[in-house]
Scaffold this motif. Structure first.
Motif, mmCIF file in Angstrom:
data_model
loop_
_atom_site.group_PDB
_atom_site.id
_atom_site.type_symbol
_atom_site.label_atom_id
_atom_site.label_comp_id
_atom_site.label_asym_id
_atom_site.label_seq_id
_atom_site.Cartn_x
_atom_site.Cartn_y
_atom_site.Cartn_z
ATOM 1 N N TRP A 71 0.861 -1.357 -0.049
ATOM 2 C CA TRP A 71 0.170 -0.243 0.023
ATOM 3 C C TRP A 71 0.908 1.222 -0.094
ATOM 4 C CZ3 TRP A 71 -5.781 -0.223 1.253
ATOM 5 C CH2 TRP A 71 -5.987 1.095 1.491
ATOM 6 N N PRO A 72 1.698 1.458 -1.204
ATOM 7 C CA PRO A 72 2.710 2.206 -0.831
ATOM 8 C C PRO A 72 2.567 3.705 -0.869
ATOM 9 C CG PRO A 72 2.706 1.261 -3.083
ATOM 10 C CD PRO A 72 1.229 0.832 -2.366
ATOM 11 N N GLY A 73 1.434 4.146 -1.457
ATOM 12 C CA GLY A 73 1.095 5.607 -1.405
ATOM 13 C C GLY A 73 1.533 6.038 -2.629
ATOM 14 N N PRO A 74 0.911 7.242 -2.844
ATOM 15 C CA PRO A 74 1.042 7.603 -4.225
ATOM 16 C C PRO A 74 2.140 8.286 -4.812
ATOM 17 C CG PRO A 74 -0.445 9.093 -2.650
ATOM 18 C CD PRO A 74 0.031 8.009 -2.140
ATOM 19 N N ALA A 75 3.162 8.973 -3.921
ATOM 20 C CA ALA A 75 4.107 9.734 -4.358
ATOM 21 C C ALA A 75 5.205 8.477 -4.713
ATOM 22 C CB ALA A 75 4.965 10.356 -3.024
ATOM 23 N N ALA A 76 5.296 7.471 -4.093
ATOM 24 C CA ALA A 76 5.924 6.165 -4.537
ATOM 25 C C ALA A 76 5.340 5.588 -5.901
ATOM 26 C CB ALA A 76 6.015 5.082 -3.351
ATOM 27 N N LEU A 77 4.372 5.434 -5.992
ATOM 28 C CA LEU A 77 3.679 5.003 -7.285
ATOM 29 C C LEU A 77 3.772 5.976 -8.475
ATOM 30 C CD1 LEU A 77 0.398 3.091 -6.068
ATOM 31 C CD2 LEU A 77 2.528 2.204 -6.628
ATOM 32 N N VAL A 78 3.799 7.197 -8.151
ATOM 33 C CA VAL A 78 4.148 8.215 -9.234
ATOM 34 C C VAL A 78 5.622 7.891 -9.674
ATOM 35 C CG1 VAL A 78 4.474 10.567 -9.932
ATOM 36 C CG2 VAL A 78 2.401 9.775 -8.586
ATOM 37 N N ARG A 79 6.478 7.956 -8.660
ATOM 38 C CA ARG A 79 7.806 7.437 -9.258
ATOM 39 C C ARG A 79 7.928 6.350 -9.964
ATOM 40 N NH1 ARG A 79 11.942 9.733 -5.903
ATOM 41 N NH2 ARG A 79 13.437 8.635 -7.131
ATOM 42 N N PHE A 80 7.633 5.307 -9.696
ATOM 43 C CA PHE A 80 7.486 3.922 -10.252
ATOM 44 C C PHE A 80 6.731 4.033 -11.680
ATOM 45 C CE2 PHE A 80 5.501 -0.026 -11.181
ATOM 46 C CZ PHE A 80 6.569 -1.000 -11.052
ATOM 47 N N GLY A 87 -4.089 -2.810 -6.403
ATOM 48 C CA GLY A 87 -5.137 -2.810 -5.324
ATOM 49 C C GLY A 87 -4.950 -1.483 -4.636
ATOM 50 N N PHE A 88 -4.082 -0.581 -5.060
ATOM 51 C CA PHE A 88 -4.113 0.878 -4.232
ATOM 52 C C PHE A 88 -5.462 1.667 -4.570
ATOM 53 C CE2 PHE A 88 -2.986 5.195 -3.647
ATOM 54 C CZ PHE A 88 -2.544 5.125 -2.393
ATOM 55 N N PRO A 89 -6.097 1.937 -3.566
ATOM 56 C CA PRO A 89 -7.495 2.282 -3.615
ATOM 57 C C PRO A 89 -7.600 3.785 -4.421
ATOM 58 C CG PRO A 89 -7.102 1.790 -1.639
ATOM 59 C CD PRO A 89 -5.780 1.866 -2.314
ATOM 60 N N ASP A 90 -8.616 4.018 -5.289
ATOM 61 C CA ASP A 90 -8.765 5.253 -5.943
ATOM 62 C C ASP A 90 -9.512 6.535 -4.758
ATOM 63 O OD1 ASP A 90 -9.503 7.006 -7.664
ATOM 64 O OD2 ASP A 90 -11.497 6.166 -8.441
ATOM 65 N N PHE A 91 -8.377 7.152 -4.270
ATOM 66 C CA PHE A 91 -8.811 8.111 -3.304
ATOM 67 C C PHE A 91 -9.299 9.493 -3.968
ATOM 68 C CE2 PHE A 91 -5.880 5.377 -0.519
ATOM 69 C CZ PHE A 91 -6.527 5.732 0.674
ATOM 70 N N PRO A 92 -10.521 9.912 -3.643
ATOM 71 C CA PRO A 92 -10.747 11.475 -3.926
ATOM 72 C C PRO A 92 -10.131 12.261 -3.480
ATOM 73 C CG PRO A 92 -12.677 9.884 -3.028
ATOM 74 C CD PRO A 92 -11.372 9.236 -2.814
ATOM 75 N N SER A 93 -9.279 12.238 -2.445
ATOM 76 C CA SER A 93 -8.536 13.198 -2.008
ATOM 77 C C SER A 93 -7.225 13.539 -2.657
ATOM 78 C CB SER A 93 -8.206 12.829 -0.394
ATOM 79 O OG SER A 93 -7.569 11.517 -0.629
ATOM 80 N N LEU A 94 -6.947 12.890 -3.755
ATOM 81 C CA LEU A 94 -5.964 13.019 -4.585
ATOM 82 C C LEU A 94 -6.232 13.912 -5.854
ATOM 83 C CD1 LEU A 94 -4.111 9.386 -4.812
ATOM 84 C CD2 LEU A 94 -3.476 11.293 -3.325
ATOM 85 N N ALA A 95 -7.655 14.269 -5.888
ATOM 86 C CA ALA A 95 -7.894 15.066 -6.687
ATOM 87 C C ALA A 95 -7.438 16.602 -6.871
ATOM 88 C CB ALA A 95 -9.392 14.981 -7.211
#
Ligand code: SF4
Ligand code: FES
Length: 291
Positions: free
Chosen positions: A170-179, A203-211
């Protein structure tokens, strides 16, 4: 009254986990200055605080990502957002506190390094190398990330223990953006599907807070997560909905931090008797983690 005159009120979180039993808030009334940013206010606080405030910044111009913090509970870059008439400045959510507004990003950066955020190529390219714009557009967009971790502070963590947040799976979006920046680069030859599975990309959820959260204008779901999933796994079911979350302050044996806990994790920890309520002036939901 002009927006460039008068006073602003800043409540600043002060806490040294190595010396203090609990955090406290300092209130500063500061003269409002023209075009005043959150960072300007913190620098004034630094000048007038009896024991100097710990906060981090470097470029002052949205380039280095160092000044990320929480203002009235919302993650943002201090050098880019306007100072508000009343604001509470706290350390970035989901990261262990070093002192005052400075957080420790080293454990998260170690996770990012395990995701191999670099190009791997078996053949040395000709120089200069011609890069087709269409093929590079996705990676180029993501290369604007300044690694500020504002996005990672806007989601819930999946699990915690006495030492900190467990990011694998559940790596968090900053790590996934780098990946994703390297997964979408047509030059990269790294086998990334297994890494993406272990990291939990699908499986990383679709967080509306990221919009709209990214100060660099990256649409994290549309520019990074969805194309990386497609590139590595083809057409798969959409990610799960984001859990409800609540922001709490936690003191544990090995760390202290503001954390976004999913309702499920909060319930689970309460049921296990692992969250003992703590009375901290200025924080509604403070707990001692007894794991
Ligand atoms: S994607 Fe945006 S918010 Fe997230 S770390 Fe990069 S620059 Fe910061
Ligand atoms: S100080 Fe560099 S991004 Fe804010």
């Amino acid at each position: 009254m002009s927006r460039d005159r008068g006073e602003i009120t800043v409540r600043v979180f002060r806490y040294d986990p190595e010396r203090d039993d609990a955090p406290r808030y300092e209130v500063h009334r500061l003269p409002r200055r023209p075009h005043m940013r959150v960072l300007d206010a913190l620098n004034l606080v630094y000048e007038e605080a009896p024991d100097s405030l710990a906060h981090r910044w470097y470029c002052g111009t949205k380039k280095c990502g160092e000044c990320a913090l929480s203002v009235n509970g919302a993650p943002q870059l201090g050098c880019w957002e306007p100072a508000l008439d009343e604001m509470t400045c706290e350390p970035l959510t989901n990261f262990p506190i070093v002192r005052d507004l400075v957080v420790d990003t080293a454990p998260y950066e170690r996770l990012i390094m395990e995701l191999r955020p670099f190009l791997s190529r078996s053949v040395r390219p000709a120089f200069p190398e011609r890069l087709p714009h269409a093929g590079m557009a996705a990676a180029h967009r993501l290369s604007k990330c300044i690694e500020c971790n504002v996005c990672t502070a806007a989601v819930a963590v999946k699990s915690i223990d006495a030492a900190g947040v467990n990011w694998w799976g559940w790596p968090g979006p900053a790590a996934l953006v780098r990946f994703a920046r390297f997964a979408l680069d047509p030059r990269d030859e790294t086998e990334r599907s297994d890494l993406a599975r272990r990291a939990g990309l699908a499986g990383f959820p679709d967080f509306p807070s990221l919009a709209g959260i990214c100060p660099q204008g990256i649409d994290i779901a549309a520019d990074a997560l969805a194309p990386a999933r497609r590139a590595l796994f083809g057409e798969i079911p959409p990610p799960p909905a984001a859990p409800e979350m609540r922001r709490v302050f936690v003191i544990a044996r090995g760390f202290s931090a503001f954390l976004n806990l999913s309702e499920a994790l909060h319930r689970e920890l309460c049921a296990a008797g692992a969250l003992e309520p703590l009375a901290v002036d200025g924080i509604d939901r403070a707990f001692r983690l007894t794991l």
